[in-house]
Design an enzyme around this catalytic site. Structure first.
Site, PDB file in Angstrom:
ATOM      1  N   ILE A  15       0.563  -1.055   0.332  1.00 12.08           N
ATOM      2  CA  ILE A  15       0.226  -0.116   0.007  1.00 12.08           C
ATOM      3  C   ILE A  15       1.297   0.988  -0.636  1.00 12.08           C
ATOM      4  CG2 ILE A  15      -1.690   1.533   1.077  1.00 12.08           C
ATOM      5  CD1 ILE A  15      -3.092  -1.611   1.893  1.00 12.08           C
ATOM      6  N   LEU A  16       0.998   2.133  -0.812  1.00 13.19           N
ATOM      7  CA  LEU A  16       1.377   3.561  -0.708  1.00 13.19           C
ATOM      8  C   LEU A  16       0.710   4.765  -0.288  1.00 13.19           C
ATOM      9  CD1 LEU A  16       1.755   3.241  -4.794  1.00 13.19           C
ATOM     10  CD2 LEU A  16       3.467   2.867  -3.168  1.00 13.19           C
TER      11      LEU A  16
ATOM     12  N   ASN B  28      -4.224   0.785 -10.676  1.00 18.76           N
ATOM     13  CA  ASN B  28      -4.179  -0.726 -10.722  1.00 18.76           C
ATOM     14  C   ASN B  28      -5.260  -1.279 -10.982  1.00 18.76           C
ATOM     15  OD1 ASN B  28      -3.224  -2.194  -8.148  1.00 18.76           O
ATOM     16  ND2 ASN B  28      -5.904  -1.853  -6.805  1.00 18.76           N
TER      17      ASN B  28
ATOM     18  N   HIS C  80      -7.659  -4.559  -9.742  1.00 16.77           N
ATOM     19  CA  HIS C  80      -8.161  -5.263  -8.389  1.00 16.77           C
ATOM     20  C   HIS C  80      -9.096  -6.316  -9.223  1.00 16.77           C
ATOM     21  CE1 HIS C  80      -8.136  -5.416  -4.048  1.00 16.77           C
ATOM     22  NE2 HIS C  80     -10.295  -5.922  -4.697  1.00 16.77           N
TER      23      HIS C  80
HETATM   24  C1  GAR Z   1      -4.294 -10.318  -9.409  1.00 15.28           C
HETATM   25  O1  GAR Z   1      -5.278 -10.810  -9.600  1.00 15.28           O
HETATM   26  C2  GAR Z   1      -4.406  -8.963  -9.171  1.00 15.28           C
HETATM   27  O2  GAR Z   1      -5.837  -8.784  -9.273  1.00 15.28           O
HETATM   28  C3  GAR Z   1      -4.393  -8.521  -7.591  1.00 15.28           C
HETATM   29  O3  GAR Z   1      -3.121  -9.406  -7.753  1.00 15.28           O
HETATM   30  C4  GAR Z   1      -2.914 -10.388  -8.376  1.00 15.28           C
HETATM   31  C5  GAR Z   1      -1.459 -10.653  -9.818  1.00 15.28           C
HETATM   32  O4  GAR Z   1      -1.501 -11.507 -10.154  1.00 15.28           O
HETATM   33  N1  GAR Z   1      -4.018  -7.474  -7.117  1.00 15.28           N
HETATM   34  C6  GAR Z   1      -4.170  -6.981  -6.003  1.00 15.28           C
HETATM   35  O5  GAR Z   1      -5.422  -7.999  -4.768  1.00 15.28           O
HETATM   36  C7  GAR Z   1      -4.266  -5.672  -5.487  1.00 15.28           C
HETATM   37  N2  GAR Z   1      -4.922  -4.933  -5.010  1.00 15.28           N
HETATM   38  P1  GAR Z   1      -0.343 -11.323 -11.143  1.00 15.28           P
HETATM   39  O6  GAR Z   1       0.811 -10.950 -10.836  1.00 15.28           O
HETATM   40  O7  GAR Z   1      -0.256 -12.485 -11.954  1.00 15.28           O
HETATM   41  O8  GAR Z   1      -0.579 -10.420 -12.539  1.00 15.28           O
END
Ligand code: GAR
Length: 205
Positions: free
Chosen positions: A96-97, A111, A113
């Site tokens: 978290i930034l 971002n 999500h």
């Molecule tokens: C993805 O599902 C992304 O949406 C989520 O982490 C995963 C990363 O996958 N991000 C979050 O939960 C941020 N709050 P990846 O490294 O294969 O792109």
């Protein structure tokens, strides 16, 4: 006038969203921006290999090598400023930034999500936890959101969303995969192009 926005993608893990961005640049979906840097807070992130394979410059800034969060963010900002980055894309970046960071790059950080914000978002909702919470609640539809990043975790202006069906018998893993395939890997490149276009034209999104 800028011809292409310089993009930094910040990652922590596998980097499938990074891969979707790399592919989208290769096939012309992203044309108003160029991925110039991939920055990871984990030296072991597979995303770094994806970046290297695509010939993209990489940087690692690890929190454990810093005296605290302020130094961690200072080091990241130093790299971003040195590289003249116009847009920061958080693609599975699991930190978290602070407001100091997000205010410096107002409307220049986006971002992805893995839920339909405002459901299952905010502090503690990341990665598989998001899908565990969605299944525990019993929602029939989930999805993904791309949004601007401000000082409120997952609280910035929404740019794009896509809904995905939750199926009988889904596990957090199967739901995560379907949301990635049907939503994240599609809307993240589209939103990135839209924001790059607005940066290049000097407009706001
Ligand atoms: C993805 O599902 C992304 O949406 C989520 O982490 C995963 C990363 O996958 N991000 C979050 O939960 C941020 N709050 P990846 O490294 O294969 O792109």
């Amino acid at each position: 006038m800028l011809k292409q926005a310089k993009i930094a993608v910040m990652v922590s893990g596998g980097g499938t969203n990074l891969q979707a961005l790399i592919d989208a640049e290769a096939n012309g979906i992203i044309r108003s921006g160029k991925i110039s840097l991939v920055l990871s807070n984990k030296s072991t992130a597979y995303a770094l290999e994806r970046a290297a394979r695509a010939g993209i410059k990489t940087e690692v800034v690890e929190k454990r090598m810093c005296s605290g969060n302020a130094e961690f963010e200072d080091r990241i900002m130093e790299v971003l400023d040195r590289e003249g980055i116009d847009l920061i894309v958080l693609a599975g970046f699991m930190c978290i930034l602070s407001e100091r960071f997000t205010a410096k790059y107002a409307e220049r950080i986006i971002n992805v999500h893995p839920s339909l914000i405002p459901s299952f978002c905010g502090e503690g909702f990341y990665g598989l936890h998001v899908h565990e919470a969605a299944l525990a609640y019993g929602v029939k539809v989930s999805g993904a959101t791309v949004h601007f990043v401000n000082e409120i975790p997952d609280g910035g202006k929404i740019i794009m969303q896509k809904a995905v069906e939750v199926k009988e018998g889904d596990t957090p893993e199967t739901l995560q995969r379907r949301i990635m395939e049907e939503a994240e890997w599609k809307i993240l490149p589209l939103a990135t192009e839209a924001v790059c276009q607005s940066i290049v034209r000097g407009e706001s999104v």
